[in-house]
Design an enzyme around this catalytic site. Structure first.
Site, short mmCIF file in Angstrom:
data_model
loop_
_atom_site.label_atom_id
_atom_site.label_comp_id
_atom_site.label_asym_id
_atom_site.label_seq_id
_atom_site.Cartn_x
_atom_site.Cartn_y
_atom_site.Cartn_z
N LYS A 73 0.84 -1.21 0.00
CA LYS A 73 0.00 0.00 0.00
C LYS A 73 0.88 1.26 0.00
O LYS A 73 0.63 2.21 -0.74
CB LYS A 73 -0.94 -0.02 1.22
CG LYS A 73 -2.06 -1.04 1.04
CD LYS A 73 -2.82 -1.34 2.32
CE LYS A 73 -3.79 -2.51 2.07
NZ LYS A 73 -4.51 -2.96 3.27
N GLN A 130 -4.42 -1.72 9.49
CA GLN A 130 -4.38 -3.03 8.83
C GLN A 130 -5.04 -4.11 9.69
O GLN A 130 -4.77 -4.22 10.88
CB GLN A 130 -2.92 -3.40 8.52
CG GLN A 130 -2.75 -4.68 7.74
CD GLN A 130 -3.40 -4.63 6.35
OE1 GLN A 130 -3.25 -3.67 5.62
NE2 GLN A 130 -4.15 -5.67 6.02
N ASP A 185 -11.12 2.88 4.21
CA ASP A 185 -11.49 1.46 4.14
C ASP A 185 -13.00 1.29 4.08
O ASP A 185 -13.50 0.21 3.78
CB ASP A 185 -10.95 0.72 5.37
CG ASP A 185 -9.69 -0.08 5.05
OD1 ASP A 185 -9.43 -0.34 3.86
OD2 ASP A 185 -8.97 -0.44 6.01
#
Ligand code: NDP
Length: 292
Positions: free
Chosen positions: A52, A96, A119
């Site tokens: 990422k 994460q 997200d």
């Protein structure tokens, strides 16, 4: 003939378009910024986080990588989130998944400013997805699936879509996107307690597998000429590979591919789209922050 849906090529095109948008934002004095937070030592998570950050670097997105030790407390993590919420260089925050067991992931998500929740896991963004409010953030993997359908001109209106899996990360948002007025599919969500899963799947014009079971979906699940999107990423032992394993999807590609009209391979299908959509969400967050 079956179309093999190429996620690598599609994600390259998405990223290419984003480059132009990022350049325009920079010319207006705004550099999109993403903070990626990793707690603990999980090797797979480490790989995801690094890719990422690398994607940000390649696109010219400002990034911060926070690698916190496993013993980080919930309070310490939340403190960092609050710090990132007010950092004007940061437009997107990602923690994460999965965090270590002592961390309550949902409680952490609640502390992320919904305007920076790239997200799409915060309840405000879940609600916006259900409300079809385009100012919200949609989880990256289902968003990537929709992008693939669009890129290949695959119609959804009036089609019966079956989504196997009801997670908040993939299954449920995928179903919401397909049923939304933009897509107009008729959607059924299946899960581990669904009766006669193969029979149900055989009624699907579009079948999305987001299960986490290697090769669960076999030829007897497939309606002839169906479109199959395989979200699964599963490691299976393979002594012939240098690493001792290979990655397979939730779909038994060899038996399913000849039956369908289009299918995503694993790897190289849905996977590459996830990071591309994260970049896209970060650019969107930056634009929203500056009212562009
Ligand atoms: P979860 O484990 O959160 O959810 C799996 C879902 O599958 C659950 O709803 C579960 O049902 C259902 N399920 C499990 N076994 C069966 C079965 N035998 N029959 C029918 N349904 C079943 O997984 P995720 O949604 O997080 O991920 C799914 C897959 O997608 C994984 O392989 C993951 O690695 C991959 N993934 C890939 C991404 C990408 O970038 N390509 C991103 C995210 C995930 P129940 O609710 O009843 O338990």
């Amino acid at each position: 003939m079956t179309t093999i849906i190429d996620g690598k090529e599609t994600s390259r095109r998405v990223l290419q378009n984003l480059r132009v948008e990022i350049e325009q934002l920079k010319q207006a004095g705004h550099t999109p910024g993403l903070a990626v937070v990793l707690v603990g030592e999980d090797p797979a998570s480490r790989v995801y986080v690094n890719s990422k950050v690398k994607a940000c670097e390649e696109l010219g997105i400002y990034s911060q990588k926070w690698t916190l030790p496993t013993e980080t407390t919930q309070d310490e993590l939340v403190q960092l989130i609050h710090q990132l919420n007010v950092d004007t260089r940061i437009h997107g925050i990602l923690v994460q998944s999965p965090p270590p067991e002592h961390i309550d992931e949902q409680a952490v998500i609640l502390n992320i400013d919904p305007r920076k929740d790239v997200d799409g896991f915060h309840p405000i963004n879940v609600a916006k997805l259900v409300l079809e409010d385009p100012s919200g953030f949609v989880p990256c993997t289902p968003l990537g699936c929709m992008e693939l359908l669009n890129a290949y001109g695959i119609p959804t209106q009036g089609k019966h879509a079956v989504v196997i899996g009801r997670s908040m990360i993939v299954g449920k948002p995928m179903a919401n996107l397909l049923v939304a007025r933009k897509a107009n599919a008729t959607v059924t969500i299946a899960h581990s307690r669904t009766a006669d899963l193969p029979g149900l799947c055989r009624t699907a014009d579009i079948l999305v597998a987001a299960v986490g079971r290697p090769c669960l979906v076999t030829a007897d699940f497939i309606k002839p000429r169906a479109v199959v999107l395989d979200v699964g990423i599963n490691r299976v032992e393979d002594a012939t590979r240098p690493r001792g394993y290979r990655i397979v999807g939730d779909v038994d590609f060899a038996s399913v591919q000849p039956l369908c009209s289009a299918i995503t391979p694993v790897p190289g299908g849905v996977g590459p789209m996830t990071i591309a959509m994260l970049m896209s969400n970060t650019v969107k967050a930056c634009k929203l922050a500056y009212g562009e």
